[in-house]
Design an enzyme around this catalytic site. Structure first.
Site, PDB file in Angstrom:
ATOM      1  N   LYS A  15      38.037  29.460 -17.390  1.00 44.47           N
ATOM      2  CA  LYS A  15      38.225  28.286 -18.245  1.00 44.47           C
ATOM      3  C   LYS A  15      37.201  27.208 -17.942  1.00 44.47           C
ATOM      4  O   LYS A  15      36.868  26.397 -18.813  1.00 44.47           O
ATOM      5  CB  LYS A  15      39.637  27.723 -18.135  1.00 44.47           C
ATOM      6  CG  LYS A  15      40.053  27.367 -16.710  1.00 44.47           C
ATOM      7  CD  LYS A  15      40.136  25.919 -16.453  1.00 44.47           C
ATOM      8  CE  LYS A  15      40.794  25.719 -15.099  1.00 44.47           C
ATOM      9  NZ  LYS A  15      40.395  24.629 -14.353  1.00 44.47           N
ATOM     10  N   ARG A  81      36.800  17.827 -15.324  1.00 48.48           N
ATOM     11  CA  ARG A  81      35.528  17.454 -14.707  1.00 48.48           C
ATOM     12  C   ARG A  81      34.341  18.226 -15.286  1.00 48.48           C
ATOM     13  O   ARG A  81      33.285  17.648 -15.542  1.00 48.48           O
ATOM     14  CB  ARG A  81      35.625  17.664 -13.190  1.00 48.48           C
ATOM     15  CG  ARG A  81      34.407  17.227 -12.452  1.00 48.48           C
ATOM     16  CD  ARG A  81      34.577  17.274 -10.953  1.00 48.48           C
ATOM     17  NE  ARG A  81      35.371  18.401 -10.522  1.00 48.48           N
ATOM     18  CZ  ARG A  81      36.039  18.444  -9.383  1.00 48.48           C
ATOM     19  NH1 ARG A  81      36.008  17.429  -8.554  1.00 48.48           N
ATOM     20  NH2 ARG A  81      36.726  19.498  -9.042  1.00 48.48           N
ATOM     21  N   ASN A  82      34.493  19.531 -15.517  1.00 47.20           N
ATOM     22  CA  ASN A  82      33.402  20.316 -16.098  1.00 47.20           C
ATOM     23  C   ASN A  82      33.075  19.817 -17.503  1.00 47.20           C
ATOM     24  O   ASN A  82      31.908  19.645 -17.857  1.00 47.20           O
ATOM     25  CB  ASN A  82      33.771  21.803 -16.123  1.00 47.20           C
ATOM     26  CG  ASN A  82      33.803  22.388 -14.743  1.00 47.20           C
ATOM     27  OD1 ASN A  82      32.772  22.653 -14.150  1.00 47.20           O
ATOM     28  ND2 ASN A  82      35.005  22.576 -14.203  1.00 47.20           N
ATOM     29  N   GLN A 110      32.968  23.587 -10.557  1.00 47.27           N
ATOM     30  CA  GLN A 110      33.294  25.008 -10.470  1.00 47.27           C
ATOM     31  C   GLN A 110      32.677  25.790 -11.624  1.00 47.27           C
ATOM     32  O   GLN A 110      32.333  26.962 -11.481  1.00 47.27           O
ATOM     33  CB  GLN A 110      34.806  25.206 -10.455  1.00 47.27           C
ATOM     34  CG  GLN A 110      35.453  24.658  -9.205  1.00 47.27           C
ATOM     35  CD  GLN A 110      36.964  24.756  -9.274  1.00 47.27           C
ATOM     36  OE1 GLN A 110      37.572  24.498 -10.303  1.00 47.27           O
ATOM     37  NE2 GLN A 110      37.555  25.124  -8.151  1.00 47.27           N
TER      38      GLN A 110
END
Length: 164
Positions: A15, A81-82, A110
């Site tokens: 994801k 955050r991504n 990540q």
């Protein structure tokens, strides 16, 4: 409780790649329908990846019915955050790596690491074309593609994964 440990783990990792794509699209200002389309294609690629590489170990329903799947995907693609860093990178005209360095106080995304690992895995098997969104994300991260290339790169996904 979800007993599909592999599916939950895969969902939690993959994801983040989709969230980067959603951030790219949002940063470009393409709107909610474009972001939803990216999330749909991303979810399909997540399910395909689980089925293709983990077989019966992974239940597709983990991705589509459990909070650890689609709900986590939606949350990540709306403000994780991504997503935020990818959006910021597009808005500022800099790389995601640059945003990571300047905005995260030493924390690491990540999604970028996962995108690189997944791409390496797919490339070694000659399967990048089967995962066009995942491949587009790593291409954007590496400067091979531009955000504006996303629609053309994932166009073959427009009708879903009807043929295996």
């Amino acid at each position: 409780m979800v007993s599909d440990v592999a599916g939950v783990s895969l969902g939690g990792a993959l994801k983040n790649i989709v969230a980067l794509a959603a951030g790219f699209v949002d940063g470009r200002g393409w709107g909610d329908n474009a972001k939803a389309a990216v999330m749909r294609v991303g979810l399909l690629e997540m399910v395909r990846f689980g089925r293709e590489f983990f077989g019966a170990e992974v239940r597709p329903s983990t991705f589509t019915e459990e909070s650890a799947g689609v709900a986590d995907l939606i949350t990540s693609c709306m403000g994780g955050r991504n997503f935020r860093c990818a959006k910021m990178a597009v808005e500022r005209g800099v790389s995601v790596d640059e945003v990571e360095r300047t905005e995260l106080d030493g924390q690491m995304l990540q999604g970028t690491t996962t995108a690189r690992e997944v791409n390496s895995f797919l490339k070694a098997r000659g399967l990048e074309a089967r995962y066009p969104l995942f491949t587009a994300v790593i291409g954007i991260l590496d400067g091979k593609y531009k955000v504006d290339d996303i629609p053309a790169l994932v166009a073959k996904q427009a009708h879903g994964f009807k043929k295996e």
